[in-house]
Each structure stands twice: as C-alpha cells, then as structure tokens.
Design a protein around this motif. Structure first.
Motif, PDB file in Angstrom:
ATOM      1  N   ASP A  55       0.835  -1.206   0.000  1.00 10.53           N
ATOM      2  CA  ASP A  55       0.000   0.000   0.000  1.00 10.53           C
ATOM      3  C   ASP A  55       0.870   1.257   0.000  1.00 10.53           C
ATOM      4  OD1 ASP A  55      -1.738   2.054   0.360  1.00 10.53           O
ATOM      5  OD2 ASP A  55      -2.556   1.351   2.272  1.00 10.53           O
ATOM      6  N   PRO A  56       1.100   1.828  -1.196  1.00 11.54           N
ATOM      7  CA  PRO A  56       1.998   2.992  -1.274  1.00 11.54           C
ATOM      8  C   PRO A  56       1.457   4.219  -0.556  1.00 11.54           C
ATOM      9  CG  PRO A  56       1.542   2.019  -3.449  1.00 11.54           C
ATOM     10  CD  PRO A  56       0.561   1.432  -2.490  1.00 11.54           C
ATOM     11  N   PHE A  57       0.201   4.202  -0.149  1.00 15.19           N
ATOM     12  CA  PHE A  57      -0.409   5.415   0.420  1.00 15.19           C
ATOM     13  C   PHE A  57      -0.837   5.226   1.876  1.00 15.19           C
ATOM     14  CE2 PHE A  57      -0.788   5.459  -4.157  1.00 15.19           C
ATOM     15  CZ  PHE A  57      -0.235   6.692  -4.443  1.00 15.19           C
ATOM     16  N   LYS A  58      -0.264   4.207   2.522  1.00 13.28           N
ATOM     17  CA  LYS A  58      -0.648   3.924   3.917  1.00 13.28           C
ATOM     18  C   LYS A  58      -0.399   5.112   4.851  1.00 13.28           C
ATOM     19  CE  LYS A  58       3.854   1.782   4.586  1.00 13.28           C
ATOM     20  NZ  LYS A  58       4.591   0.499   4.651  1.00 13.28           N
ATOM     21  N   ALA A  59       0.642   5.896   4.535  1.00 10.99           N
ATOM     22  CA  ALA A  59       0.993   7.036   5.414  1.00 10.99           C
ATOM     23  C   ALA A  59      -0.141   8.055   5.512  1.00 10.99           C
ATOM     24  CB  ALA A  59       2.273   7.696   4.941  1.00 10.99           C
TER      25      ALA A  59
END
Lengths: 218, 218
Positions: free
Chosen positions: B211-215
């Motif tokens: 998940d590249p957008f977990k942040a």
C-alpha cells in the motif's frame, strides 16, 4: 495558438463518439474533476448529437457498456476551448462514425492551446492531419493499424506518452492517466499534480520514455 | 450466497448515487467492458431514479462532472445480480442521498456472490452492516471519517485492497483498478487478467499488502 496564454488552461473539451474507451476518458477526466474542487474549470463533453453516447462499438454489439450524456454537439461546442482530449477505443475503427471527430479536430486545432489524445485517439488526430511531421504514439497492440492511418506522422513505438509542440499523445488506455498527471504538472505545477495523485492513490509513471508495453508494438 | 456457483460470475451491478467518483466506477468497469469482448457479461447501472446520475456532489456544485445514464433503479434492479460494485466519492458524505444505496446493499447482500467496494464506497457497505466483524479498507486520506461510520468493522489502515469472505474492499480511487484485476484473476484465471492488463497497458499492483499510500491514513 491564437489564445495562447501563460495562465494554466481552464476550458477543456472531450471528443466523444460511439465506441469510445471509457477509461481513455474517465482516467484523465477524473483527475480534472478532482482538480476542479480547488480551481475553476469548465469541461464540455462533445458528441455528434446530444443523445447519450455509448461506449459499446457498433461493430461489437454484444459488449457491455455505459452511456454518457454530452453537453454539446460538434456544431455547438464552445468557441473558447483551450484543451481538447480525444479518446480511443474500438469505435475509432469506424471511419464513418468518427468523421465528425476528425473534422472537428481539423477545424479547431488552430485555435486550441493543447490537443491531447489517449490510445487510438491519435488515429483520429492523424486523420485530421494535425500530426503531420510530428512525433506521436498510440496503443501498442493496435500500433500497425494506427500508423497505417497516416504516413506523415513520426510514429514512436516506444513511449508511454509523447509531447511534440502543443500536442500530447499517449500510449494505450491506462497511459492516459500518466499523461494527464504530466500535463497537469506542466501546466499547474508539480505540487498540484502530486497532491492529486495522492488523492487518487495513483502511482505515477513520470518518465514518458518508460514504456512497459513497447513489446506489444512489435 | 444462495446463487453460489463454481462458474465465473456473469451478472454485475454498479450502485450509483449523486457525487460518485468517476474513476471508482470506470476503472473497474472499463476492464469488465474489455472482458465482455470475449465473454458474455451483463452489467446493470443502478440508481435512485432513471435520470442521469452526476459525478458532481450536491455539496460541491462548482466542480465539473459527467452524467451517466442508469439502466435500473434500486427498485427495479435485476434479481439475479451476482456481483455488486459500490464506488466512493464525495457523495458518500451525504447520508440522506446515499441511504437508498445502503438499503440496497443490506437487502441484496445475502443473495450476492460478491460485494466489491472502491474508496469510500466501503463507508456505504459499513453503514449497511455487512462489514461487521470483517476486515475492510478504504480511502486513506478519508480513513478516519470512514472508520467512524461503523465501529464493528476491522478497519485495515495498510492495504491496497482486502478480501474477507466474499467481500472485497479497496483503498482510494485508483486502487479499484488493482482490485478488479485481482478479482478477475481469482474468478476467470490469471491468463485472462494478464491479457486484459496488457490490453489496457496497465501495470498491476498484485500485492494487496503493498500500500503505497498507507501514510495518508495516519
């Protein structure tokens, strides 16, 4: 480019026709929709008539599809369009049904600030003659057919998208999403493009020469 | 799951509402459109009425948008739907306008083979109670709001998409494309999914945990 200006474009049009590829339109347009939450934009959906336009190609009537409501016809499209987006799709193979699109591109290109095509949409721009002498790309699996539509184009087999002057042409379907983010970066700034990509949770391919599907073009 | 069968699903529905996110629908649906060139599929576009449904949220009337023509209402939707796709979008914040969608999910889930949500569409499924006790994910920037809609869901902050039983939920907007390719791989086979991804020139994220957008979910 009579209306050329240093301001980012506000006035977009999309050229619709029977059998257009849904994602060729809604990949780029969804990003513009998001952009319009923070900037004033106009978007015209232009079609042969004001009847809803189906994604189902006339030659493939058993396919499923969706119908989109146009806002203008090719006769009533706003005079002050700055950017025209031309999608591809199976429907581009229908030379008769797409002739109004080709005629519109030919008539309007001199007044546009930018012309963007996605996938086999570049075949329609090529038929309009506006790609003559320019570098352009297209869908990779359909590359031979597209290239056969116009010999005077410098067709690029290996490219995610190509910019030549004020014409942007992208590779197949999904490549239109990478292209619109690059276009937005060029017009509105990197911060705007990056914020929209995050909002869309989209992992951009930022290198127009990085073409993961070049092998399909033979 | 009364109609459970080992045959791949043929009968799809999409739940539309005012202010749905265009790419949440047309990312997955464009792949189904392509699949229907080689397989018999049905797709119903379901909405509160048969009037065209706009992507413009009622609360953000200055945004640009597009209007889609539904094929059925929530009252007239086919009885034999196998797969229901629920998109997200700003419109999910409108609890009143989305209540027909929530009611439809609640009524139909017991007869569905699969429920798929994209982005904040999982908030609508959560409100219907069908995610209770299940793992699910959603748009990352809107995660807190979505999670606040229903406490009994095991909300997953780090996931491109989540499969729990017959419910698939994806992360924000573009994640719905990775999810549909994974769903097609599971239902129709890896060769079918890979051929469609090539045709769409789409670089798949095949790992639901990547998940590249977990942040963004904090």
């Amino acid at each position: 480019m009579a209306s050329q200006s240093s301001l980012p474009p506000q006035n977009y049009g999309v050229a619709l026709f029977e059998g257009f590829q849904a994602l060729d339109v809604f990949g780029p347009v969804d990003v513009l929709n998001l952009l319009s939450a923070t900037r004033t934009l106009k978007l015209s959906l232009i079609a042969p008539t004001l009847d809803p336009v189906t994604t189902v190609p006339a030659a493939r009537p058993t396919m499923i599809g969706q119908r989109i409501v146009p806002t203008h016809t090719y006769e009533t499209a706003p005079d002050d369009l700055e950017v025209l987006l031309v999608p591809g799709g199976f429907g581009t193979r229908d030379l008769e049904r797409t002739q109004p699109v080709v005629d519109f591109i030919k008539a309007r290109y001199p007044k546009l600030r930018f012309l963007l095509t996605v996938c086999t949409g570049s075949a329609l721009a090529a038929r309009a003659g506006v790609l003559d002498g320019k570098e352009a790309t297209s869908n990779k699996a359909s590359f031979e057919w597209v290239a056969s539509q116009r010999a005077w184009v410098k067709w690029q087999r290996e490219a995610r998208w190509v910019v030549d002057g004020n014409i942007w042409t992208s590779s197949g379907i999904s490549a239109g999403i990478d292209q619109i983010f690059a276009f937005i970066e060029a017009q509105y700034g990197e911060d705007v493009a990056e914020a929209l990509a995050k909002q869309s949770e989209y992992v951009r391919n930022k290198d127009p020469k990085n073409d993961p599907f070049k092998a399909l073009a033979g």
